[in-house]
Design a protein around this motif. Structure first.
Motif, mmCIF file in Angstrom:
data_model
loop_
_atom_site.group_PDB
_atom_site.id
_atom_site.type_symbol
_atom_site.label_atom_id
_atom_site.label_comp_id
_atom_site.label_asym_id
_atom_site.label_seq_id
_atom_site.Cartn_x
_atom_site.Cartn_y
_atom_site.Cartn_z
ATOM 1 N N GLY A 50 0.821 -1.224 0.000
ATOM 2 C CA GLY A 50 0.000 0.000 0.000
ATOM 3 C C GLY A 50 0.843 1.256 0.000
ATOM 4 O O GLY A 50 0.548 2.234 -0.688
ATOM 5 N N GLN A 51 1.926 1.249 0.757
ATOM 6 C CA GLN A 51 2.791 2.436 0.792
ATOM 7 C C GLN A 51 3.443 2.702 -0.562
ATOM 8 O O GLN A 51 3.847 3.821 -0.854
ATOM 9 N N LEU A 52 3.534 1.671 -1.375
ATOM 10 C CA LEU A 52 4.171 1.828 -2.693
ATOM 11 C C LEU A 52 3.145 2.163 -3.777
ATOM 12 O O LEU A 52 3.473 2.186 -4.965
ATOM 13 N N ASN A 53 1.924 2.405 -3.337
ATOM 14 C CA ASN A 53 0.838 2.616 -4.292
ATOM 15 C C ASN A 53 0.406 4.081 -4.287
ATOM 16 O O ASN A 53 -0.027 4.605 -3.275
ATOM 17 N N GLN A 54 0.559 4.717 -5.442
ATOM 18 C CA GLN A 54 0.104 6.109 -5.548
ATOM 19 C C GLN A 54 -1.118 6.156 -6.458
ATOM 20 O O GLN A 54 -1.069 5.649 -7.573
ATOM 21 N N VAL A 55 -2.200 6.738 -5.961
ATOM 22 C CA VAL A 55 -3.429 6.754 -6.760
ATOM 23 C C VAL A 55 -3.800 8.186 -7.126
ATOM 24 O O VAL A 55 -3.366 9.145 -6.504
ATOM 25 N N VAL A 56 -4.640 8.288 -8.145
ATOM 26 C CA VAL A 56 -5.022 9.602 -8.655
ATOM 27 C C VAL A 56 -6.138 10.173 -7.790
ATOM 28 O O VAL A 56 -7.069 9.463 -7.415
ATOM 29 N N GLY A 57 -6.024 11.458 -7.492
ATOM 30 C CA GLY A 57 -7.053 12.123 -6.701
ATOM 31 C C GLY A 57 -8.162 12.647 -7.587
ATOM 32 O O GLY A 57 -8.622 11.960 -8.491
ATOM 33 N N ASP A 58 -8.502 13.900 -7.386
ATOM 34 C CA ASP A 58 -9.710 14.413 -8.042
ATOM 35 C C ASP A 58 -9.435 15.069 -9.382
ATOM 36 O O ASP A 58 -10.204 15.875 -9.847
ATOM 37 N N ILE A 59 -8.336 14.709 -10.013
ATOM 38 C CA ILE A 59 -7.898 15.416 -11.213
ATOM 39 C C ILE A 59 -9.000 15.615 -12.253
ATOM 40 O O ILE A 59 -9.194 16.699 -12.750
ATOM 41 N N SER A 60 -9.729 14.577 -12.561
ATOM 42 C CA SER A 60 -10.687 14.753 -13.651
ATOM 43 C C SER A 60 -12.110 14.815 -13.133
ATOM 44 O O SER A 60 -12.990 15.325 -13.795
ATOM 45 N N THR A 61 -12.350 14.308 -11.965
ATOM 46 C CA THR A 61 -13.733 14.191 -11.520
ATOM 47 C C THR A 61 -14.116 15.238 -10.490
ATOM 48 O O THR A 61 -15.288 15.563 -10.335
#
Ligand code: BGC
Length: 753
Positions: A50-61
């Motif tokens: 999990g610490q190695l996982n970067q996810v996208v925030g609210d960029i498009s939505t």
């Protein structure tokens, strides 16, 4: 003792309740390692991945985070970082969820802080044209102050990709074609972002990207294949990255491209051998957007498990926006493709970064609404934006001293025309980083257009001014043209604002033609025929405008100047600011010359004059550029004399001192960028005709004469030879000093053993 703020109290309570003492002990350099180890010892495999996982925030939505599953993932500890998240309140909600997760590990928020955050400065290529490292540092200090006040912890900048290709859309995001200038800009930007202490509430972790070779994609196409010798890689591509590593840049980002067949994210040679091995760098490497997953598309990995194993083993740590580690890393471990120790090492690097940023001490340090409101877009930030835009503009031509505009000159009536004269609301003067992708709550009224600033400024001075914006699209009417025609006919000077929109350059915006588009050239011819004119070019890349170059007396490259476009332009055109920008990239005569760069090899048949047969040139074009690297005029003039060296022979290891007298021979005070180049003329292999090895930006009063000194060390005279040894060869060197890479004074010396 620090006061426990309203926000900190519940965290403290919560952390006590869940039995993890995340804030009792303040982070110090000494206790980071034991704290990291203690935490790793408590983590499950899922939490580690999990610490190695970067996810996208609210960029498009622009999502309401409470309704989507991001919070659930954060609570479960399967997300270590979020990128491109703008909504401030949602960031607080997310951080609360992270702190409330089993181990309470805070989220690190990353964002593309490319040329300012809320206050928008000139694009990075323009900033480099200022050759003013103090200014560049101040810009990123402001950007970091704003971004951290808005809850960001980590900037995906600076982009350090040297490029010789103006077709490449991302040429706007770097410092141009030269590794030496690129290295100095890298250091300045990292100082600006990171300051002296990452834990300071106003500092952002910087990210040196894209490691490596991304600026050399074949044919200027973004993401394209890069194939180059190790020697060229080390000479032209790696120096700014090495400078960044040595300057303590906290993170590096992989490149999308393959380099000699190996995708950046799984390039062990780059990440482990060079970055961590040779340079001894200890930070964290993040992938680029799904670059781990793209190793499969490159055909270099078979599936998620293979991709995860290859990227981790090469030395990449965090997976950006792709989920490849989430899907593949566990199986890579259970099938023996990677070891637990390798995963732990990557996790360690992520946690170290979070500790260094002070996130464990106070996860809400950069989420204080009061600070946010008091910080964003302060008026003094705009003053720096205006200064930066003016100092990055480059004067390419000024026949007869047409500029600066004064009422004592021959002109009384000025027409300002062109598609970029007053392009409010059309998203010009900025870049796709600051406008697009729903990344910002963009408000076009914040931009001062050329006309908005120039008209009142010139009128106040006593000029009569008309403004006509010419549109270039289907909405143009005959009326628009006839209004402009009348205005230009009535005027005795026409200022034409041409170029490209900020949206025409940037990621995935490569072009096959860098010519000023035909409509604009037509407009230019139509409205300026028989009149003195000034072309102001708004551009993100070197462009070709040969007809204009031959037919207009004055040309000013304004780049994409950001919010203060108009004010800065007015400052330069009326001489409030004497232009001092110099090109950080060569401007070619035509796209067929690309890649054209000043630091090329001589060849066995260098061309002396255009068209000379049996030499290295073209049948249909000169081989020389339209405007060379380092070029830019001032409203005053400078002369160079007395280039001298203390000796004619130097021993290996001795420092070589060069001095030159620079005199301001014109009528105004002005700044000059004094540039020092060397040429190794009797090396073991062929060396570039010139290599920048020093520069100083100096202000000289009218008539002032100053001796400028440079010191070259053995390192400056060394290069990567064919055996991949970095060393200086005994023999003769030339030294050139001047105000650009073409017009120089020359001296020489011999290096002896
Ligand atoms: C770009 C990076 C950027 C990342 C996050 C990628 O597409 O190549 O430079 O930092 O997106 O927005």
């Amino acid at each position: 003792m620090k006061k426990i703020t309203a926000l900190r109290f519940p965290i403290l309570l919560l952390s006590m309740l869940i039995g993890v003492n995340i804030i009792a002990q303040k982070t110090t350099v000494q206790n980071i390692e034991p704290r990291v180890e203690a935490l790793i010892a408590k983590m499950t495999l899922d939490e580690k991945i999990g610490q190695l996982n970067q996810v996208v925030g609210d960029i498009s939505t622009g999502t309401d985070v409470s309704k989507d599953d991001l919070l659930a993932q954060v609570r479960a500890g399967t997300v270590g970082s979020i990128l491109s998240h703008t909504n401030f309140d949602n960031k607080i909600t997310i951080q609360r969820a992270a702190v409330g997760s089993r181990l309470g590990i805070p989220i690190i928020f990353g964002f593309d802080v490319i040329h300012g955050y809320k206050t928008i400065f000139p694009i990075p290529l323009a900033q480099a044209a200022s050759w003013d490292m103090g200014l560049i540092e101040r810009i990123d200090r402001i950007a970091a102050t704003e971004a951290t006040a808005d809850g960001q912890n980590w900037a995906f900048a600076p982009m350090l990709d040297v490029s010789w290709d103006p077709r490449w859309g991302r040429v706007m995001e770097g410092a141009g074609e030269d590794p030496f200038l690129g290295s100095r800009v890298a250091e300045a930007r990292i100082r600006g972002f990171q300051g002296n202490n990452l834990a300071d509430p106003t500092t952002l972790a910087a990210c040196a990207k894209h490691f490596a070779g991304y600026g050399f994609g074949e044919a200027g196409r973004d993401y394209n294949t890069v194939d180059m010798s190790e020697q060229r890689l080390r000479e032209m591509v790696l120096p700014p990255f090495e400078a960044a590593a040595k300057a303590g840049c906290a993170t590096f980002m992989n490149a999308f491209n393959t380099l000699n067949g190996v995708p950046g994210s799984m390039n062990k040679h780059l990440l482990t051998d060079i970055l961590r091995g040779e340079w001894g760098w200890k930070g964290m490497v993040v992938g680029d957007w799904n670059s781990f997953g793209e190793t499969i598309v490159h055909g270099a990995a078979e599936n998620d498990v293979d991709a995860a194993a290859k990227c981790l083993s090469a030395g990449s740590d965090m997976d950006m926006a792709g989920g490849t580690f989430q899907r593949g890393l566990k199986k890579a471990l259970t099938t023996g493709r990677v070891t637990q120790a390798q995963i732990d090492e990557a996790v360690r690097r992520v946690l170290r970064l979070k500790y260094s940023l002070g996130l464990f001490d106070n996860p809400f340090l950069q989420l204080d609404p009061k600070r946010r409101d008091a910080t964003l877009e302060k008026p003094e930030f705009r003053e720096t934006a205006r200064e930066a835009a003016a100092k990055s503009m480059v004067l390419l031509k000024n026949e007869g001293g047409l500029l600066p505009l004064t009422t004592s000159g021959p002109f009384k009536k000025i027409a300002i025309i062109g598609p970029y004269a007053d392009s409010k609301g059309k998203k010009d003067y900025m870049s796709f980083w600051t406008l697009g992708l729903g990344m910002r709550d963009y408000d076009s009224t914040k931009i001062v257009t050329p006309a908005q600033a120039l008209k009142p400024t010139l009128e106040k001075m006593g000029f009569t001014v008309t403004v006509t914006e010419i549109c270039l699209d289907a909405t143009c009417t005959e009326k628009d043209y006839s209004v402009a025609r009348t205005a230009s006919r009535d005027a005795d000077l026409v200022i034409v604002c041409l170029g490209e929109s900020g949206f025409d350059c940037g990621e995935s915006r490569s072009v096959s033609n860098i010519q000023l588009n035909k409509d604009q050239e037509r407009i230019f011819k139509f409205f300026t025929s028989g009149k003195p004119s000034v072309m102001v070019l708004f551009n993100s890349r070197p462009m070709v405008f040969d007809w204009v170059s031959e037919n207009t007396p004055a040309i000013l490259v304004a780049w994409q100047p950001g919010f203060e476009a108009g004010n800065a332009l007015a400052d330069v055109l009326v001489g409030k600011v004497n232009p001092s920008g110099k090109l950080p990239v060569t401007f070619p005569r035509n796209v067929g010359q690309v890649p054209l760069h000043y630091n090329h090899l001589n060849t066995g048949r260098p061309q002396q004059t255009t068209g000379q047969m049996w030499t290295s040139g073209y049948l249909d074009s000169p081989a020389t550029p339209a405007y060379p690297f380092g070029y830019g005029l001032s409203y005053t003039t400078f002369s160079y004399s007395n280039i001298s060296m203390t000796k004619s022979q130097y021993k290996m290891g001795e420092s070589v001192d060069v001095s030159v007298t620079v005199t301001n021979t014109g009528d105004l005070a002005g700044e000059e960028v004094v540039q020092l180049y060397i040429q190794d003329i009797s090396a073991d292999i062929s060396r570039p005709v010139k290599e920048l090895k020093g520069f100083q930006k100096v202000m000289l009063a009218k008539g002032e004469r100053r001796t400028i000194s440079f010191r070259l060390t053995e390192k400056d005279l060394s290069y990567w030879n064919n055996e991949l040894k970095f060393k200086a060869d005994a023999g003769n060197f030339k030294v050139y000093v001047g105000g650009n890479s073409r017009d120089v004074k020359e001296a020489g010396f011999e290096l002896i053993r």
